[in-house]
Design an enzyme around this catalytic site. Structure first.
Site, PDB file in Angstrom:
ATOM      1  CG  HIS A  97      -0.278   0.356   2.491  1.00  0.00           C
ATOM      2  ND1 HIS A  97       0.359  -0.601   3.242  1.00  0.00           N
ATOM      3  CD2 HIS A  97      -0.102   1.526   3.140  1.00  0.00           C
ATOM      4  CE1 HIS A  97       0.882  -0.028   4.315  1.00  0.00           C
ATOM      5  NE2 HIS A  97       0.629   1.265   4.276  1.00  0.00           N
TER       6      HIS A  97
HETATM    7  C1  UD1 Z   1      -1.709   5.912   5.753  1.00  0.00           C
HETATM    8  C2  UD1 Z   1      -0.351   6.321   6.328  1.00  0.00           C
HETATM    9  C3  UD1 Z   1       0.616   5.133   6.275  1.00  0.00           C
HETATM   10  C4  UD1 Z   1       0.002   3.910   6.948  1.00  0.00           C
HETATM   11  C5  UD1 Z   1      -1.346   3.615   6.292  1.00  0.00           C
HETATM   12  C6  UD1 Z   1      -2.020   2.414   6.897  1.00  0.00           C
HETATM   13  C7  UD1 Z   1       0.177   8.709   5.956  1.00  0.00           C
HETATM   14  C8  UD1 Z   1       1.047   9.655   5.238  1.00  0.00           C
HETATM   15  N1  UD1 Z   1       0.253   7.424   5.561  1.00  0.00           N
HETATM   16  O1  UD1 Z   1      -1.500   5.620   4.367  1.00  0.00           O
HETATM   17  O2  UD1 Z   1       1.811   5.470   6.953  1.00  0.00           O
HETATM   18  O3  UD1 Z   1       0.870   2.800   6.787  1.00  0.00           O
HETATM   19  O4  UD1 Z   1      -2.188   4.778   6.438  1.00  0.00           O
HETATM   20  O5  UD1 Z   1      -3.082   1.997   6.100  1.00  0.00           O
HETATM   21  O6  UD1 Z   1      -0.548   9.103   6.854  1.00  0.00           O
HETATM   22  N2  UD1 Z   1      -8.579   5.593   1.128  1.00  0.00           N
HETATM   23  C9  UD1 Z   1      -9.845   5.077   1.071  1.00  0.00           C
HETATM   24  N3  UD1 Z   1     -10.504   4.818   2.241  1.00  0.00           N
HETATM   25  C10 UD1 Z   1      -9.939   5.063   3.436  1.00  0.00           C
HETATM   26  C11 UD1 Z   1      -8.645   5.609   3.478  1.00  0.00           C
HETATM   27  C12 UD1 Z   1      -7.977   5.858   2.330  1.00  0.00           C
HETATM   28  O7  UD1 Z   1     -10.404   4.827   0.008  1.00  0.00           O
HETATM   29  O8  UD1 Z   1     -10.585   4.781   4.467  1.00  0.00           O
HETATM   30  C13 UD1 Z   1      -7.859   5.826  -0.132  1.00  0.00           C
HETATM   31  C14 UD1 Z   1      -8.071   7.172  -0.694  1.00  0.00           C
HETATM   32  O9  UD1 Z   1      -8.081   7.045  -2.087  1.00  0.00           O
HETATM   33  C15 UD1 Z   1      -6.830   7.931  -0.280  1.00  0.00           C
HETATM   34  C16 UD1 Z   1      -5.777   6.837  -0.279  1.00  0.00           C
HETATM   35  O10 UD1 Z   1      -6.466   5.649   0.082  1.00  0.00           O
HETATM   36  O11 UD1 Z   1      -6.517   8.976  -1.115  1.00  0.00           O
HETATM   37  C17 UD1 Z   1      -4.655   7.091   0.683  1.00  0.00           C
HETATM   38  O12 UD1 Z   1      -5.143   7.193   2.014  1.00  0.00           O
HETATM   39  P1  UD1 Z   1      -4.336   7.972   3.152  1.00  0.00           P
HETATM   40  O13 UD1 Z   1      -5.008   7.858   4.444  1.00  0.00           O
HETATM   41  O14 UD1 Z   1      -3.979   9.318   2.695  1.00  0.00           O
HETATM   42  O15 UD1 Z   1      -2.978   7.168   3.240  1.00  0.00           O
HETATM   43  P2  UD1 Z   1      -2.703   5.603   3.329  1.00  0.00           P
HETATM   44  O16 UD1 Z   1      -2.179   5.160   2.011  1.00  0.00           O
HETATM   45  O17 UD1 Z   1      -3.849   4.823   3.910  1.00  0.00           O
END
Ligand code: UD1
Length: 354
Positions: A205
């Site tokens: 991820h």
């Molecule tokens: C975040 C953390 C990472 C951690 C991970 C665990 C940061 C910079 N990164 O990354 O260190 O290992 O969480 O999972 O904070 N999205 C959804 N649903 C959700 C959440 C996210 O669809 O509930 C999608 C969205 O398209 C979003 C993307 O995932 O843009 C990234 O989500 P984000 O929370 O920004 O970062 P993670 O990749 O989850």
């Protein structure tokens, strides 16, 4: 004594579980603020349910966005919440955008802030997590470190006087959950026809692996050639990037599946022949369960897993198959991540004499 925890992403809910319990047992008032960084039920609600965490007292509902937008939205929303609750300590967890926002908000309001899982370093300044953890450690009044290596990093940055070695709270959770799950794969995996010891668990991820289309394609190709089925537990980020890139995740050995609840993930790992991941938590969980791990990254913060032979770093996706089928490592009784009582020590460190 009032402690206010700020959490927002999946690994933080896992870390919150033993802290919430230790706070309750110590008679400490504990306020939980959920930033809303993770909002999908399988990344959020199921962790509160399965790990017996009280419902958040406050939900900021910030959702997704670029780093600045997401961090800024949390920061903006926290001022009023922290101002209202006036906690003795703000507790920030791990290395996400929610962590950094909590730390900055607290120092600006002259509230004491503690960082749980302090001192981890990848020394890779391209990673958003590295920015978040370095900045948070330097803003914190108390750095609660999981390992001696983390303590050494904090000392090297001049932070020894405010650092305390408490152990790793994810070990606390894993010990508890391990005792409640069986030895075979969870129902979700047996329903896919997978048998104990005859599949791999994979998660990918991190931005550096998902956001470059060529790299993601090569990782999926590497997984597709493995000698057993590979359950790819697809975080929304990897599912979204693959869809945008027109990449089919279901190639060769790869069997995509939605993320699992925590007890199911533990059971899936125990029943597997090995783990392939870029997750920090899963590298350590695999080690604690003595399942060989292959990490698709150039470095790891959890260096003990590599030094003890249970984890191998594979920056080049074409080397995944060779790494996964390497000979099993020798047994070890080493316990670099503590004794499962880290949360208690963290609460003691905050409630003890100033
Ligand atoms: C975040 C953390 C990472 C951690 C991970 C665990 C940061 C910079 N990164 O990354 O260190 O290992 O969480 O999972 O904070 N999205 C959804 N649903 C959700 C959440 C996210 O669809 O509930 C999608 C969205 O398209 C979003 C993307 O995932 O843009 C990234 O989500 P984000 O929370 O920004 O970062 P993670 O990749 O989850």
């Amino acid at each position: 004594m009032k402690i206010l925890s700020v959490v927002g992403a999946r690994p933080q809910f896992v870390k919150l579980a033993p802290v919430a319990r230790a706070a309750r047992e110590a008679g400490v008032e504990h306020v939980i603020v959920h930033t809303g960084q993770h909002y999908d039920p399988m990344l959020s609600d199921v962790f509160f349910r399965d790990l017996g965490i009280p419902d958040p007292d406050v939900h900021l509902g910030v959702g997704s966005g670029s780093h600045g937008v997401q961090t800024g939205a949390i920061l903006g929303a926290l001022d009023a919440v922290l101002g209202e609750h006036q906690p003795d300590w703000v507790l920030a967890y791990g290395d996400t955008n929610s962590t950094l926002a909590a730390a900055v908000s607290a120092v600006k309001l002259h509230l004491r802030v503690a960082h749980l899982e302090a001192g981890l370093r990848s020394f890779n300044r391209q990673m958003p997590e590295e920015h978040n953890r370095v900045l948070t450690d330097h803003a914190a009044d108390a750095c609660l470190a999981p390992t001696q290596v983390a303590m050494d990093h904090l000392a090297a940055e001049g932070l020894a006087a405010r650092s305390v070695l408490v152990g790793d709270v994810m070990t606390d959770v894993l010990h508890d959950v391990r005792a409640t799950v069986g030895d075979g794969p969870p129902d979700a995996l047996t329903a896919m026809g997978l048998r104990e010891g005859d599949y791999y668990v994979a998660t990918i991820h991190r931005a550096e692996n998902t956001d470059d289309p060529e790299r993601l394609r090569r990782i999926v190709e590497g997984l597709s050639t493995l000698d057993r089925p590979v359950v790819l537990l697809a975080h929304p980020r990897v599912a979204a990037r693959a869809a945008e890139q027109g990449l089919d995740l279901a190639q060769g050995a790869v069997r995509p599946h939605a993320p699992l609840a925590y007890p199911d993930l533990v059971a899936a790992t125990i029943g597997s022949a090995g783990v392939v991941t870029d997750s920090g938590g899963l590298q350590k969980e695999a080690f604690l369960l003595r399942v060989p791990c292959t990490t698709v990254r150039t470095e790891t913060e959890w260096v003990e897993t590599v030094q003890l032979g249970w984890n191998v770093l594979v920056p080049d996706p074409s080397a995944i198959a060779t790494a996964v089928t390497r000979p099993a490592p020798g047994p070890t009784s080493a316990a670099p991540y503590g004794d499962g009582r880290a949360a208690e020590r963290a609460i003691d460190a905050l409630t003890g004499p100033a």
